[in-house]
Design a protein around this motif. Structure first.
Motif, PDB file in Angstrom:
ATOM      1  N   ASN A  65      -2.825   3.110   6.228  1.00 31.16           N
ATOM      2  CA  ASN A  65      -3.574   2.676   5.573  1.00 31.16           C
ATOM      3  C   ASN A  65      -4.014   1.949   3.944  1.00 31.16           C
ATOM      4  O   ASN A  65      -4.805   1.042   4.310  1.00 31.16           O
ATOM      5  CB  ASN A  65      -5.061   2.620   6.997  1.00 31.16           C
ATOM      6  N   ARG A  66      -3.637   2.859   3.776  1.00 33.16           N
ATOM      7  CA  ARG A  66      -3.736   2.444   2.201  1.00 33.16           C
ATOM      8  C   ARG A  66      -3.103   1.467   1.529  1.00 33.16           C
ATOM      9  O   ARG A  66      -2.099   1.509   1.667  1.00 33.16           O
ATOM     10  CB  ARG A  66      -4.196   3.799   1.375  1.00 33.16           C
ATOM     11  N   CYS A  67      -3.380   0.702   0.858  1.00 34.61           N
ATOM     12  CA  CYS A  67      -2.381  -0.428   0.547  1.00 34.61           C
ATOM     13  C   CYS A  67      -3.880  -1.080  -1.190  1.00 34.61           C
ATOM     14  O   CYS A  67      -3.957  -1.244  -1.384  1.00 34.61           O
ATOM     15  CB  CYS A  67      -2.860  -1.488   1.787  1.00 34.61           C
ATOM     16  N   ILE A  68      -1.820  -1.529  -1.938  1.00 32.53           N
ATOM     17  CA  ILE A  68      -2.465  -2.168  -3.469  1.00 32.53           C
ATOM     18  C   ILE A  68      -2.902  -3.553  -3.548  1.00 32.53           C
ATOM     19  O   ILE A  68      -3.222  -3.713  -4.202  1.00 32.53           O
ATOM     20  CB  ILE A  68      -1.272  -1.264  -3.971  1.00 32.53           C
ATOM     21  N   PHE A  69      -2.182  -4.085  -2.102  1.00 31.41           N
ATOM     22  CA  PHE A  69      -2.620  -5.219  -1.878  1.00 31.41           C
ATOM     23  C   PHE A  69      -3.708  -5.540  -1.967  1.00 31.41           C
ATOM     24  O   PHE A  69      -4.526  -4.519  -0.822  1.00 31.41           O
ATOM     25  CB  PHE A  69      -1.543  -5.988  -1.043  1.00 31.41           C
ATOM     26  N   ASP A  70      -3.764  -6.781  -1.401  1.00 39.32           N
ATOM     27  CA  ASP A  70      -5.972  -7.684  -1.267  1.00 39.32           C
ATOM     28  C   ASP A  70      -5.391  -8.973  -0.508  1.00 39.32           C
ATOM     29  O   ASP A  70      -6.256  -9.593  -0.999  1.00 39.32           O
ATOM     30  CB  ASP A  70      -7.024  -7.721  -2.488  1.00 39.32           C
ATOM     31  N   CYS A  71      -4.501  -8.934   0.169  1.00 34.57           N
ATOM     32  CA  CYS A  71      -4.388  -9.789   0.927  1.00 34.57           C
ATOM     33  C   CYS A  71      -6.193  -9.885   2.126  1.00 34.57           C
ATOM     34  O   CYS A  71      -6.546  -9.648   2.659  1.00 34.57           O
ATOM     35  CB  CYS A  71      -3.564  -9.459   1.856  1.00 34.57           C
ATOM     36  N   ALA A  72      -6.442 -11.262   1.912  1.00 35.55           N
ATOM     37  CA  ALA A  72      -7.602 -11.718   2.537  1.00 35.55           C
ATOM     38  C   ALA A  72      -7.897 -11.404   3.511  1.00 35.55           C
ATOM     39  O   ALA A  72      -9.555 -10.937   4.150  1.00 35.55           O
ATOM     40  CB  ALA A  72      -8.322 -13.039   2.459  1.00 35.55           C
ATOM     41  N   TYR A  73      -6.770 -11.496   4.870  1.00 42.42           N
ATOM     42  CA  TYR A  73      -7.370 -11.262   6.139  1.00 42.42           C
ATOM     43  C   TYR A  73      -6.531 -10.230   6.886  1.00 42.42           C
ATOM     44  O   TYR A  73      -7.142  -9.838   8.422  1.00 42.42           O
ATOM     45  CB  TYR A  73      -6.418 -12.313   6.801  1.00 42.42           C
ATOM     46  N   CYS A  74      -6.197  -9.353   5.574  1.00 40.81           N
ATOM     47  CA  CYS A  74      -5.531  -7.956   6.303  1.00 40.81           C
ATOM     48  C   CYS A  74      -7.232  -6.718   6.103  1.00 40.81           C
ATOM     49  O   CYS A  74      -7.700  -6.940   5.312  1.00 40.81           O
ATOM     50  CB  CYS A  74      -4.505  -7.570   5.466  1.00 40.81           C
ATOM     51  N   VAL A  75      -7.756  -6.357   6.944  1.00 47.83           N
ATOM     52  CA  VAL A  75      -8.258  -5.098   7.400  1.00 47.83           C
ATOM     53  C   VAL A  75      -7.988  -3.991   6.756  1.00 47.83           C
ATOM     54  O   VAL A  75      -9.320  -3.398   6.401  1.00 47.83           O
ATOM     55  CB  VAL A  75      -8.206  -4.547   8.558  1.00 47.83           C
ATOM     56  N   ASN A  76      -6.932  -3.776   6.401  1.00 47.05           N
ATOM     57  CA  ASN A  76      -6.570  -2.250   5.618  1.00 47.05           C
ATOM     58  C   ASN A  76      -6.816  -3.606   3.700  1.00 47.05           C
ATOM     59  O   ASN A  76      -6.390  -2.138   3.264  1.00 47.05           O
ATOM     60  CB  ASN A  76      -5.589  -2.010   5.792  1.00 47.05           C
ATOM     61  N   ARG A  77      -6.786  -4.403   3.366  1.00 48.95           N
ATOM     62  CA  ARG A  77      -6.567  -4.130   2.435  1.00 48.95           C
ATOM     63  C   ARG A  77      -7.321  -4.025   1.410  1.00 48.95           C
ATOM     64  O   ARG A  77      -8.285  -2.838   1.613  1.00 48.95           O
ATOM     65  CB  ARG A  77      -8.022  -6.243   1.938  1.00 48.95           C
ATOM     66  N   ARG A  78      -7.293  -3.884  -0.234  1.00 49.43           N
ATOM     67  CA  ARG A  78      -7.115  -2.901  -1.294  1.00 49.43           C
ATOM     68  C   ARG A  78      -8.403  -2.849  -1.053  1.00 49.43           C
ATOM     69  O   ARG A  78     -10.034  -1.744  -1.855  1.00 49.43           O
ATOM     70  CB  ARG A  78      -7.252  -3.096  -2.262  1.00 49.43           C
ATOM     71  N   SER A  79      -9.706  -3.815  -1.328  1.00 51.99           N
ATOM     72  CA  SER A  79     -11.495  -3.735  -1.340  1.00 51.99           C
ATOM     73  C   SER A  79     -11.799  -4.179   0.158  1.00 51.99           C
ATOM     74  O   SER A  79     -12.772  -3.748  -0.184  1.00 51.99           O
ATOM     75  CB  SER A  79     -11.667  -5.212  -1.729  1.00 51.99           C
ATOM     76  N   SER A  80     -11.209  -3.318   1.176  1.00 52.45           N
ATOM     77  CA  SER A  80     -11.665  -3.626   2.055  1.00 52.45           C
ATOM     78  C   SER A  80     -12.523  -1.895   2.233  1.00 52.45           C
ATOM     79  O   SER A  80     -12.236  -0.797   1.381  1.00 52.45           O
ATOM     80  CB  SER A  80     -11.205  -3.181   3.747  1.00 52.45           C
ATOM     81  N   ASP A  81     -13.415  -1.412   3.404  1.00 56.67           N
ATOM     82  CA  ASP A  81     -14.512   0.091   3.200  1.00 56.67           C
ATOM     83  C   ASP A  81     -13.947   0.764   4.236  1.00 56.67           C
ATOM     84  O   ASP A  81     -14.560   0.857   4.885  1.00 56.67           O
ATOM     85  CB  ASP A  81     -15.472  -0.776   2.672  1.00 56.67           C
ATOM     86  N   THR A  82     -13.188   0.081   5.070  1.00 57.44           N
ATOM     87  CA  THR A  82     -11.854   0.629   6.605  1.00 57.44           C
ATOM     88  C   THR A  82     -12.225   2.188   5.872  1.00 57.44           C
ATOM     89  O   THR A  82     -11.201   2.513   4.607  1.00 57.44           O
ATOM     90  CB  THR A  82     -11.424   0.028   6.837  1.00 57.44           C
ATOM     91  N   PRO A  83     -12.212   3.245   6.547  1.00 54.74           N
ATOM     92  CA  PRO A  83     -11.438   4.599   6.529  1.00 54.74           C
ATOM     93  C   PRO A  83     -10.298   4.548   6.545  1.00 54.74           C
ATOM     94  O   PRO A  83      -9.596   3.983   7.312  1.00 54.74           O
ATOM     95  CB  PRO A  83     -11.940   5.248   7.512  1.00 54.74           C
ATOM     96  N   ARG A  84      -9.622   5.593   5.538  1.00 52.61           N
ATOM     97  CA  ARG A  84      -8.550   5.610   5.131  1.00 52.61           C
ATOM     98  C   ARG A  84      -7.683   6.615   5.643  1.00 52.61           C
ATOM     99  O   ARG A  84      -8.567   7.613   5.857  1.00 52.61           O
ATOM    100  CB  ARG A  84      -8.340   5.268   3.903  1.00 52.61           C
ATOM    101  N   ALA A  85      -6.502   6.539   5.745  1.00 51.16           N
ATOM    102  CA  ALA A  85      -5.906   7.809   6.425  1.00 51.16           C
ATOM    103  C   ALA A  85      -4.291   7.842   5.872  1.00 51.16           C
ATOM    104  O   ALA A  85      -3.918   6.568   5.768  1.00 51.16           O
ATOM    105  CB  ALA A  85      -6.186   8.275   7.939  1.00 51.16           C
ATOM    106  N   THR A  86      -3.718   9.340   5.806  1.00 54.23           N
ATOM    107  CA  THR A  86      -2.333   9.010   5.899  1.00 54.23           C
ATOM    108  C   THR A  86      -1.949  10.094   5.443  1.00 54.23           C
ATOM    109  O   THR A  86      -1.843  10.776   5.984  1.00 54.23           O
ATOM    110  CB  THR A  86      -1.700   9.285   3.956  1.00 54.23           C
TER     111      THR A  86
END
Length: 421
Positions: A65-86
């Motif tokens: 759920n890491r992403c280099i894009f910053d789509c405003a509607y996406c919870v996984n966008r680059r600027s979101s502070d959601t927990p990340r995992a791979t």
């Protein structure tokens, strides 16, 4: 981070992708003696349905759920502070096999945020499918999300190992993408869809050109590109697009790229959402109306302008799109069920494809009455104002548009129920 915690994060992150279905998958039946595992047949946790009614359970996760894009509607966008995992590809393979052996799933739906670049992400997704098919001889269903900017060679590899590919278009207009997802481009997304269609057409041509049963057998065996086709998803309610804009794009995608399905997903507000987005989610009944309209476009012979005229860009929420068309075209009714064509009967509110086919088959043996329709389980309360039978004709009062709309409309309390989801 342990595997269980990764699964918790990445399975939750995948729930926003609605384009997860298994219709059209090949029945790669395993034989007890060939060392393969997995199948698209059998039973398990029901997540989706195939066209023949089979329940297909899928492990639905993101690779990351890491992403280099910053789509405003996406919870996984680059600027979101959601927990990340791979996940590593090997971890996804292990989870898929473990879940299958426990009879939890019959296949895999794998998507991902974009890391580094599109090609790197697509390579990781492909590695999962390659290992499942080549190393572990997995015969179950695989649906891969493809990255529009990935190289054609990588998308071709994905289609070789996956049953279905999907490229999410997200929003119906370039204006909407420029506002909410500036790194995405409608033209590039549709170019990827065109490539998938082209490869599918090549596979179909090889199969259709086979002149003998033996040649057709080997053509089917060698058909290596996404036999279940492609699908996409559009988010509804995140931008200013009207229902007509959404359906116009869907109609174009079906005709131009032979998509199997367009999925509609109501925008879901999340923590720390962009100020560009609406505060509230759209009513979920809007999703339902779009699916109903989509069905009319694909299976009932309706045109876009009939469903959403330019003067009415939004679908009514209180009645279904077919009923709305019927009320706008009262001169078309009532139809005699003993004489009307199949195309005309498909426009009667309450009559579906199967119901119409039963009517046409039954009237070969005699004139149909109301009791015959009742035996065929036709919903009489809905169809009666629009039909004529051997022993029934609606009165002018029953055909009144005002009375009909009140009869067909959902009660107010039912209209509010979907909002609680």
């Amino acid at each position: 981070m342990n595997l269980e915690r990764k699964l918790e994060i990445l399975a939750d992150a995948a729930k926003y992708d609605a384009s997860c279905a298994s219709s059209g998958g090949q029945r790669r039946k395993s034989q007890a003696t060939d060392g393969s595992i997995g199948s698209t047949t059998g039973s398990g946790i029901c997540h989706s349905y195939a066209p023949d009614g089979r329940c297909i359970s899928l492990l639905k996760i993101l690779l990351t759920n890491r992403c280099i894009f910053d789509c405003a509607y996406c919870v996984n966008r680059r600027s979101s502070d959601t927990p990340r995992a791979t996940f590593t590809p090997q971890e996804v393979v292990k989870l898929t096999l473990d879940f299958y052996k426990r009879n939890y799933i019959e296949g895999l739906f794998l998507s991902s945020g974009i890391t580094r670049n599109a090609d790197h992400t697509m390579e990781q997704l492909n590695q999962v499918a390659i290992q499942l098919r080549e190393v572990h001889h997995f015969r179950g269903y695989i649906h891969l999300k493809t990255i529009p900017e990935a190289s054609p060679e990588l998308i071709e590899i994905a289609g070789k190992y996956a049953d279905r590919l999907s490229v999410n278009i997200e929003l119906p207009t370039q204006t909407g993408l420029e506002k909410l997802a500036p790194e995405k481009n409608l033209r590039r997304i549709q170019n990827s869809m065109a490539q998938i269609r082209s490869k599918n057409d090549e596979s179909n041509d090889r199969l259709n050109s086979a002149k003998s049963e033996r040649m057709r057998f080997f053509a089917r065996k060698s058909r290596s590109f996404a036999p279940a086709g492609q699908s996409t998803q559009m988010i509804v309610g995140a931008d200013d697009a009207k229902d007509r804009n959404v359906l116009e794009r869907a109609d174009f995608l079906y005709k131009s790229y032979k998509l199997r399905r367009v999925y509609y997903s109501g925008y879901s507000p999340h923590d720390h959402a962009s100020s560009l987005l609406p505060i509230k989610r759209p009513p979920l009944v809007r999703e339902n109306r779009l699916y109903q309209a989509d069905w009319l476009l694909r299976f009932y012979g309706f045109k876009l302008d009939e469903i959403t005229p330019e003067s009415e860009a939004e679908l009514p929420l209180d009645i279904d799109p077919k009923s709305a068309w019927a009320l706008r075209n009262r001169e078309f009714f009532p139809l005699d069920v003993n004489r009307a064509s199949r195309e005309a009967l498909l426009r009667v509110p309450g009559l579906g494809v199967r119901g119409v086919d039963r009517l046409i088959e039954s009237r070969r043996f005699g004139s149909l009455s109301l009791s015959d329709l009742k035996r065929m389980r036709i919903p009489l309360q809905k169809v009666l104002p629009f039909i004529v039978t051997r022993d029934y004709r609606p009165t002018l009062l029953e055909r009144s548009s005002e009375r009909l709309r009140a009869k067909l409309a959902k009660p107010a309390e039912q209209m509010l129920l979907p909002l609680s989801r």
